[in-house]
Design a protein around this motif. Structure first.
Motif, PDB file in Angstrom:
ATOM      1  N   THR A  84       4.246  -8.471   5.900  1.00  0.00           N
ATOM      2  CA  THR A  84       3.442  -8.497   4.683  1.00  0.00           C
ATOM      3  C   THR A  84       3.854  -9.655   3.766  1.00  0.00           C
ATOM      4  O   THR A  84       3.007 -10.233   3.074  1.00  0.00           O
ATOM      5  CB  THR A  84       3.525  -7.168   3.924  1.00  0.00           C
ATOM      6  OG1 THR A  84       4.895  -6.835   3.644  1.00  0.00           O
ATOM      7  CG2 THR A  84       2.887  -6.045   4.743  1.00  0.00           C
ATOM      8  N   LEU A 151      -4.085  -4.899   4.740  1.00  0.00           N
ATOM      9  CA  LEU A 151      -2.802  -4.807   5.427  1.00  0.00           C
ATOM     10  C   LEU A 151      -1.644  -5.000   4.455  1.00  0.00           C
ATOM     11  O   LEU A 151      -0.632  -4.302   4.523  1.00  0.00           O
ATOM     12  CB  LEU A 151      -2.725  -5.841   6.551  1.00  0.00           C
ATOM     13  CG  LEU A 151      -3.630  -5.581   7.756  1.00  0.00           C
ATOM     14  CD1 LEU A 151      -3.568  -6.754   8.721  1.00  0.00           C
ATOM     15  CD2 LEU A 151      -3.221  -4.289   8.468  1.00  0.00           C
ATOM     16  N   TYR A 154      -1.053  -1.838   2.496  1.00  0.00           N
ATOM     17  CA  TYR A 154      -0.758  -0.605   3.246  1.00  0.00           C
ATOM     18  C   TYR A 154       0.662  -0.118   2.982  1.00  0.00           C
ATOM     19  O   TYR A 154       1.629  -0.882   3.121  1.00  0.00           O
ATOM     20  CB  TYR A 154      -0.951  -0.859   4.741  1.00  0.00           C
ATOM     21  CG  TYR A 154      -0.652   0.347   5.604  1.00  0.00           C
ATOM     22  CD1 TYR A 154      -1.498   1.444   5.599  1.00  0.00           C
ATOM     23  CD2 TYR A 154       0.481   0.381   6.417  1.00  0.00           C
ATOM     24  CE1 TYR A 154      -1.237   2.547   6.394  1.00  0.00           C
ATOM     25  CE2 TYR A 154       0.746   1.480   7.213  1.00  0.00           C
ATOM     26  CZ  TYR A 154      -0.112   2.561   7.195  1.00  0.00           C
ATOM     27  OH  TYR A 154       0.162   3.655   7.973  1.00  0.00           O
ATOM     28  N   LEU A 160       2.506  -1.779  11.454  1.00  0.00           N
ATOM     29  CA  LEU A 160       1.221  -2.420  11.705  1.00  0.00           C
ATOM     30  C   LEU A 160       0.299  -1.519  12.518  1.00  0.00           C
ATOM     31  O   LEU A 160      -0.911  -1.453  12.261  1.00  0.00           O
ATOM     32  CB  LEU A 160       1.449  -3.751  12.425  1.00  0.00           C
ATOM     33  CG  LEU A 160       0.273  -4.715  12.501  1.00  0.00           C
ATOM     34  CD1 LEU A 160      -0.231  -5.079  11.108  1.00  0.00           C
ATOM     35  CD2 LEU A 160       0.674  -5.977  13.256  1.00  0.00           C
ATOM     36  N   ALA A 163      -1.165   0.922  10.212  1.00  0.00           N
ATOM     37  CA  ALA A 163      -2.140   0.287   9.326  1.00  0.00           C
ATOM     38  C   ALA A 163      -3.472   0.096  10.038  1.00  0.00           C
ATOM     39  O   ALA A 163      -4.537   0.388   9.471  1.00  0.00           O
ATOM     40  CB  ALA A 163      -1.599  -1.047   8.833  1.00  0.00           C
ATOM     41  N   PHE A 164      -3.444  -0.407  11.262  1.00  0.00           N
ATOM     42  CA  PHE A 164      -4.692  -0.582  12.012  1.00  0.00           C
ATOM     43  C   PHE A 164      -5.405   0.761  12.198  1.00  0.00           C
ATOM     44  O   PHE A 164      -6.633   0.842  12.091  1.00  0.00           O
ATOM     45  CB  PHE A 164      -4.416  -1.210  13.374  1.00  0.00           C
ATOM     46  CG  PHE A 164      -4.032  -2.665  13.324  1.00  0.00           C
ATOM     47  CD1 PHE A 164      -4.570  -3.509  12.368  1.00  0.00           C
ATOM     48  CD2 PHE A 164      -3.137  -3.195  14.233  1.00  0.00           C
ATOM     49  CE1 PHE A 164      -4.217  -4.852  12.316  1.00  0.00           C
ATOM     50  CE2 PHE A 164      -2.778  -4.530  14.201  1.00  0.00           C
ATOM     51  CZ  PHE A 164      -3.320  -5.365  13.244  1.00  0.00           C
TER      52      PHE A 164
END
Length: 208
Positions: A84, A151, A154, A160, A163-164
């Motif tokens: 991030t 993203l 999040y 990740l 998040a997806f």
């Protein structure tokens, strides 16, 4: 399509019992090989998130068009925090349609794979495209710019992947049998495999 390359290299290499990014492969630090994946694919804008021994990483990448970001909390955070930090810098810089995420311990990815991922992202309505074995996601993913804000914001679990999932991201795949997307370095045994693979690859290129 203009894509940025994001390399996360702020980890502590605890399982390796040595600092992975600076371990030599054919006489060159591993992190340099990882950066070369992008430069050989024509992706010249790199964003590198450093932490432990960051100044040495910066020195090893002297001469690359790299923006260096610091994860000062590298001892307490996971890779998603470094991701991030880097993605936020890419967003603030502006002008990018997408960003690749490649951990610093994956020096064997074929540059051609990056071209294939870009083609797949452009040809389909995907939020992110991964290399894949057909049953397993590999690195590096290529993430569309429209996902950057979500993203970065999040705060959920599972990094990740989580998040997806939470964002219901449209995920595309490029199936590959190339070993480079499967090779990362977590242990001394992994490093030995990567060294052997890279040495054989370089020898073939020298013969060509």
């Amino acid at each position: 399509m203009k894509a940025a390359g994001l390399i996360t290299v702020a980890g502590q290499s605890l399982r390796m019992h040595a600092f992975k990014p600076l371990l030599p492969i054919d006489g060159t630090p591993m992190i340099t090989h990882t950066a070369n994946v992008f430069s050989q694919a024509g992706i010249t804008d790199l964003f590198v998130v450093v932490g432990k021994r960051g100044e040495e990483i910066i020195s090893a990448l002297d001469g690359y068009n790299a923006h260096f970001l610091w994860n000062n909390a590298f001892e307490e955070t996971e890779m998603f925090a470094s991701f991030t930090i880097g993605l936020n810098a890419i967003r603030r810089m502006g002008g990018y349609d997408a960003a690749f995420l490649l951990p610093g311990d994956m020096p064997a990815v074929e540059p051609e794979m990056l071209h294939q991922l870009m083609q797949q992202l452009e040809s389909g309505d995907w939020d992110v495209v991964f290399p894949s074995t057909g049953t397993k996601r590999l690195h590096p993913p290529l993430i569309h710019a429209r996902l950057f804000d979500s993203l970065i914001a999040y705060l959920g679990e599972d990094g990740l992947r989580g998040a997806f999932r939470a964002l219901n991201a449209k995920i595309g795949y490029v199936v590959t049998h190339n070993a480079g997307c499967k090779l990362d370095v977590d242990t001394p045994e992994d490093f030995e495999r990567v060294q052997q693979y890279m040495h054989q690859k370089n020898a073939k290129e020298d013969e060509a």
